[in-house]
Design a protein around this motif. Structure first.
Motif, PDB file in Angstrom:
ATOM      1  N   ASP A 142       4.919  -5.847 -12.930  1.00  9.39           N
ATOM      2  CA  ASP A 142       5.035  -4.443 -13.323  1.00  9.39           C
ATOM      3  C   ASP A 142       6.425  -4.003 -12.897  1.00  9.39           C
ATOM      4  O   ASP A 142       6.699  -3.871 -11.702  1.00  9.39           O
ATOM      5  CB  ASP A 142       3.939  -3.630 -12.635  1.00  9.39           C
ATOM      6  CG  ASP A 142       4.037  -2.145 -12.925  1.00  9.39           C
ATOM      7  OD1 ASP A 142       5.087  -1.700 -13.438  1.00  9.39           O
ATOM      8  OD2 ASP A 142       3.087  -1.411 -12.612  1.00  9.39           O
ATOM      9  N   ILE A 143       7.291  -3.761 -13.860  1.00  2.95           N
ATOM     10  CA  ILE A 143       8.729  -3.630 -13.590  1.00  2.95           C
ATOM     11  C   ILE A 143       9.218  -2.196 -13.756  1.00  2.95           C
ATOM     12  O   ILE A 143       9.042  -1.578 -14.803  1.00  2.95           O
ATOM     13  CB  ILE A 143       9.524  -4.562 -14.531  1.00  2.95           C
ATOM     14  CG1 ILE A 143       9.077  -6.009 -14.311  1.00  2.95           C
ATOM     15  CG2 ILE A 143      11.026  -4.416 -14.314  1.00  2.95           C
ATOM     16  CD1 ILE A 143       9.625  -6.988 -15.333  1.00  2.95           C
ATOM     17  N   GLY A 144       9.839  -1.668 -12.712  1.00  4.91           N
ATOM     18  CA  GLY A 144      10.512  -0.379 -12.798  1.00  4.91           C
ATOM     19  C   GLY A 144       9.588   0.812 -12.896  1.00  4.91           C
ATOM     20  O   GLY A 144       9.964   1.838 -13.462  1.00  4.91           O
ATOM     21  N   GLY A 145       8.386   0.716 -12.321  1.00  4.83           N
ATOM     22  CA  GLY A 145       7.466   1.848 -12.350  1.00  4.83           C
ATOM     23  C   GLY A 145       7.873   2.950 -11.391  1.00  4.83           C
ATOM     24  O   GLY A 145       8.606   2.729 -10.425  1.00  4.83           O
ATOM     25  N   GLN A 146       7.378   4.164 -11.653  1.00  8.00           N
ATOM     26  CA  GLN A 146       7.657   5.299 -10.785  1.00  8.00           C
ATOM     27  C   GLN A 146       6.636   5.328  -9.642  1.00  8.00           C
ATOM     28  O   GLN A 146       5.436   5.382  -9.878  1.00  8.00           O
ATOM     29  CB  GLN A 146       7.580   6.604 -11.576  1.00  8.00           C
ATOM     30  CG  GLN A 146       8.718   6.808 -12.549  1.00  8.00           C
ATOM     31  CD  GLN A 146      10.050   7.065 -11.863  1.00  8.00           C
ATOM     32  OE1 GLN A 146      10.096   7.437 -10.687  1.00  8.00           O
ATOM     33  NE2 GLN A 146      11.136   6.885 -12.587  1.00  8.00           N
ATOM     34  N   PRO A 147       7.103   5.335  -8.391  1.00  8.41           N
ATOM     35  CA  PRO A 147       6.188   5.294  -7.237  1.00  8.41           C
ATOM     36  C   PRO A 147       5.581   6.657  -6.911  1.00  8.41           C
ATOM     37  O   PRO A 147       5.866   7.255  -5.871  1.00  8.41           O
ATOM     38  CB  PRO A 147       7.095   4.798  -6.112  1.00  8.41           C
ATOM     39  CG  PRO A 147       8.448   5.313  -6.480  1.00  8.41           C
ATOM     40  CD  PRO A 147       8.509   5.259  -7.986  1.00  8.41           C
ATOM     41  N   ILE A 148       4.746   7.171  -7.797  1.00  7.93           N
ATOM     42  CA  ILE A 148       4.098   8.458  -7.561  1.00  7.93           C
ATOM     43  C   ILE A 148       3.064   8.324  -6.444  1.00  7.93           C
ATOM     44  O   ILE A 148       2.882   9.227  -5.633  1.00  7.93           O
ATOM     45  CB  ILE A 148       3.459   8.965  -8.863  1.00  7.93           C
ATOM     46  CG1 ILE A 148       4.552   9.258  -9.893  1.00  7.93           C
ATOM     47  CG2 ILE A 148       2.622  10.226  -8.622  1.00  7.93           C
ATOM     48  CD1 ILE A 148       4.054   9.488 -11.285  1.00  7.93           C
ATOM     49  N   GLY A 149       2.392   7.200  -6.382  1.00  7.09           N
ATOM     50  CA  GLY A 149       1.470   6.906  -5.304  1.00  7.09           C
ATOM     51  C   GLY A 149       2.003   5.776  -4.438  1.00  7.09           C
ATOM     52  O   GLY A 149       3.194   5.482  -4.449  1.00  7.09           O
ATOM     53  N   ALA A 150       1.110   5.129  -3.695  1.00  4.78           N
ATOM     54  CA  ALA A 150       1.530   4.104  -2.733  1.00  4.78           C
ATOM     55  C   ALA A 150       1.471   2.689  -3.310  1.00  4.78           C
ATOM     56  O   ALA A 150       1.779   1.730  -2.605  1.00  4.78           O
ATOM     57  CB  ALA A 150       0.638   4.182  -1.493  1.00  4.78           C
ATOM     58  N   ALA A 151       1.091   2.517  -4.582  1.00  6.38           N
ATOM     59  CA  ALA A 151       0.841   1.185  -5.133  1.00  6.38           C
ATOM     60  C   ALA A 151       2.036   0.242  -5.011  1.00  6.38           C
ATOM     61  O   ALA A 151       1.873  -0.949  -4.707  1.00  6.38           O
ATOM     62  CB  ALA A 151       0.426   1.306  -6.601  1.00  6.38           C
ATOM     63  N   TYR A 152       3.241   0.762  -5.236  1.00  6.23           N
ATOM     64  CA  TYR A 152       4.417  -0.110  -5.247  1.00  6.23           C
ATOM     65  C   TYR A 152       4.866  -0.520  -3.851  1.00  6.23           C
ATOM     66  O   TYR A 152       5.753  -1.362  -3.703  1.00  6.23           O
ATOM     67  CB  TYR A 152       5.562   0.561  -6.012  1.00  6.23           C
ATOM     68  CG  TYR A 152       5.276   0.652  -7.495  1.00  6.23           C
ATOM     69  CD1 TYR A 152       5.495  -0.438  -8.326  1.00  6.23           C
ATOM     70  CD2 TYR A 152       4.738   1.810  -8.049  1.00  6.23           C
ATOM     71  CE1 TYR A 152       5.207  -0.369  -9.678  1.00  6.23           C
ATOM     72  CE2 TYR A 152       4.448   1.888  -9.403  1.00  6.23           C
ATOM     73  CZ  TYR A 152       4.677   0.798 -10.214  1.00  6.23           C
ATOM     74  OH  TYR A 152       4.377   0.858 -11.556  1.00  6.23           O
ATOM     75  N   ASP A 153       4.263   0.064  -2.821  1.00  5.50           N
ATOM     76  CA  ASP A 153       4.479  -0.383  -1.449  1.00  5.50           C
ATOM     77  C   ASP A 153       3.226  -1.058  -0.903  1.00  5.50           C
ATOM     78  O   ASP A 153       3.082  -1.225   0.307  1.00  5.50           O
ATOM     79  CB  ASP A 153       4.858   0.801  -0.548  1.00  5.50           C
ATOM     80  CG  ASP A 153       6.327   1.169  -0.652  1.00  5.50           C
ATOM     81  OD1 ASP A 153       7.148   0.250  -0.827  1.00  5.50           O
ATOM     82  OD2 ASP A 153       6.645   2.363  -0.574  1.00  5.50           O
TER      83      ASP A 153
END
Length: 430
Positions: A142-153
């Protein structure tokens, strides 16, 4: 470096607030990306490359709240296809609107991954990324998504547009805590001599939590902090404006929705409040300011935005100019559109590196996992992914800054690659 600053990382709380309000009232790909490629031989694979884009396009927050990254990514892929595609293959975009719900998000993830068999997701921008674990377990990048929540961390195989230093082993951040810097507050203190900052919020849980995070960062930078809270149902922004004037606030930060922001600005104009900056974030860095704040000309011209990407109005920059040319048909422009364009560009760079051996999920993911200091030809501050065992105590962090000026739009303030500060990293929980 990832740009997970305290001021912006807390936007997840604000997204929840907006939902409540809505229901209540690596490697760089050069310009040759777009050059015509030689016609493939008959034996060469010419099947389209499928990419998924999940967006909360019809969420209760509003129809245009989350669509910017999607529009920017689609513009990039359309331009790429018009100029021959990727190694002779078209990019086939499969979109899915999750409606801003966790159930809808899981449905989109299932459809795109299991039925449409997309190679990757790009520019994901959703209110509730409930399907993040499913994306990760399927090993779909999943590339370049906006980290609105904690998923990308939290999850491996997810690569947010600002990067991450967290272990991403299924647990958010470090022991459930994420960390962000105070560079926004340092900037206004060092560059503009700001000493007193006001934080305006509703008497509502998500709004109050967001305000506390901003207050924490301001106090760490030595500001005198004035807290202003208004009733969620019947906000008295006139009283807030009067107190801001009396307290002599240099800066105003807020944890209220867009409509509330406009009302606050109108009240500030009516009370004659003059501030160094009314500071907003990347989500509100749009071309619609003139209309959104039409009844507050003084406050409107005190609007500043901070972020981690080059100002979409900086057409003197070749990469920005290319983005603007490709999106000239859009009715409005925004910073999130530019970041969606950068996300699509990032996927293309990863896929191009895989072309000789085959563009697969595994190959694209391996390229992304090695990404260090990717900039999308200078559109982004250098993005990297590391898995640090311990959270950093401090970091050198840069930021992009722009201010609104009637007749000129968003005007860049300095060079984002040189507007940098060594700042502490503070813990927070979403």
């Amino acid at each position: 470096m990832p740009r997970r600053r305290l001021f912006r990382a807390a936007e997840a709380a604000l997204a929840v607030l907006l939902l409540t309000v809505g229901t209540a009232c690596g490697s760089r790909l050069p310009e040759s990306d777009f050059e015509h490629r030689e016609r493939a031989s008959p034996a060469q694979d010419r099947t389209p490359i499928r990419v998924g884009i999940v967006t909360s396009a019809t969420s209760p927050v509003g129809g245009s709240a989350f669509t910017g990254p999607r529009d920017g990514a689609k513009a990039y892929f359309e331009r790429l296809n018009a100029r021959g595609g990727l190694d002779g293959r078209r990019i086939e975009v499969r979109e899915c609107d999750d409606g801003g719900s966790g159930v809808g998000n899981n449905t989109c993830v299932h459809r795109l991954i299991d039925e449409d068999k997309v190679v990757a997701l790009a520019a994901t921008t959703v209110l509730d990324y409930a399907g993040a674990s499913r994306v990760s377990h399927a090993r779909v990048p999943d590339i370049g998504g906006q980290p609105i929540g904690a998923a990308y961390d939290t999850w491996p195989h997810l690569y947010g547009v600002y990067g991450s230093l967290a272990p991403r082993d299924g647990t958010t951040g470090w022991d459930g805590k994420q960390y962000g810097g105070t560079e926004v507050y340092r900037y206004f203190k060092r560059e503009h001599g700001a000493r007193t900052a006001a934080v305006v919020s509703y008497n509502q849980a998500a709004s109050a939590a967001y305000a506390r995070l901003v207050e924490q960062g301001l106090k760490a930078e030595g500001y005198k902090v004035v807290t202003e809270q208004v009733d969620f149902a019947l906000p008295n922004f006139r009283a807030v404006a009067a107190d801001l004037k009396e307290q002599g606030a240099d800066l105003v930060f807020d944890a209220v929705d867009s409509h509330g922001n406009a009302q606050l600005c109108e009240a500030m104009d009516a009370a004659g409040v003059e501030v160094t900056a009314k500071v907003t974030n990347v989500q509100n860095w749009t071309s619609t300011v003139q209309d959104d704040y039409k009844d507050a000309p003084h406050c409107r011209n005190a609007l500043w935005a901070t972020g981690s990407s080059r100002n979409f109005e900086d057409v003197g920059n070749a990469a920005v100019r290319e983005f603007r040319e490709a999106t000239k048909g859009l009715r409005t422009h925004s910073q999130w559109q530019l970041e969606g364009w950068a996300a699509a560009k990032w996927f293309t760079a990863a896929a191009q590196s895989c072309a000789p051996q085959g563009i697969t999920r595994a190959c694209v993911d391996a390229h992304m996992n090695r990404s260090q200091d990717y900039t999308a030809d200078g559109l982004l501050l250098p993005v990297r992914f590391e898995r640090l065992a311990e959270p950093p105590k401090s970091r050198r962090t840069c930021l992009s800054v722009a201010r609104w000026k009637d007749g000129r739009g968003w005007v860049s303030q300095g060079d984002m690659d040189r507007t940098c500060f060594d700042v502490p990293q503070l813990p927070y929980q979403q």
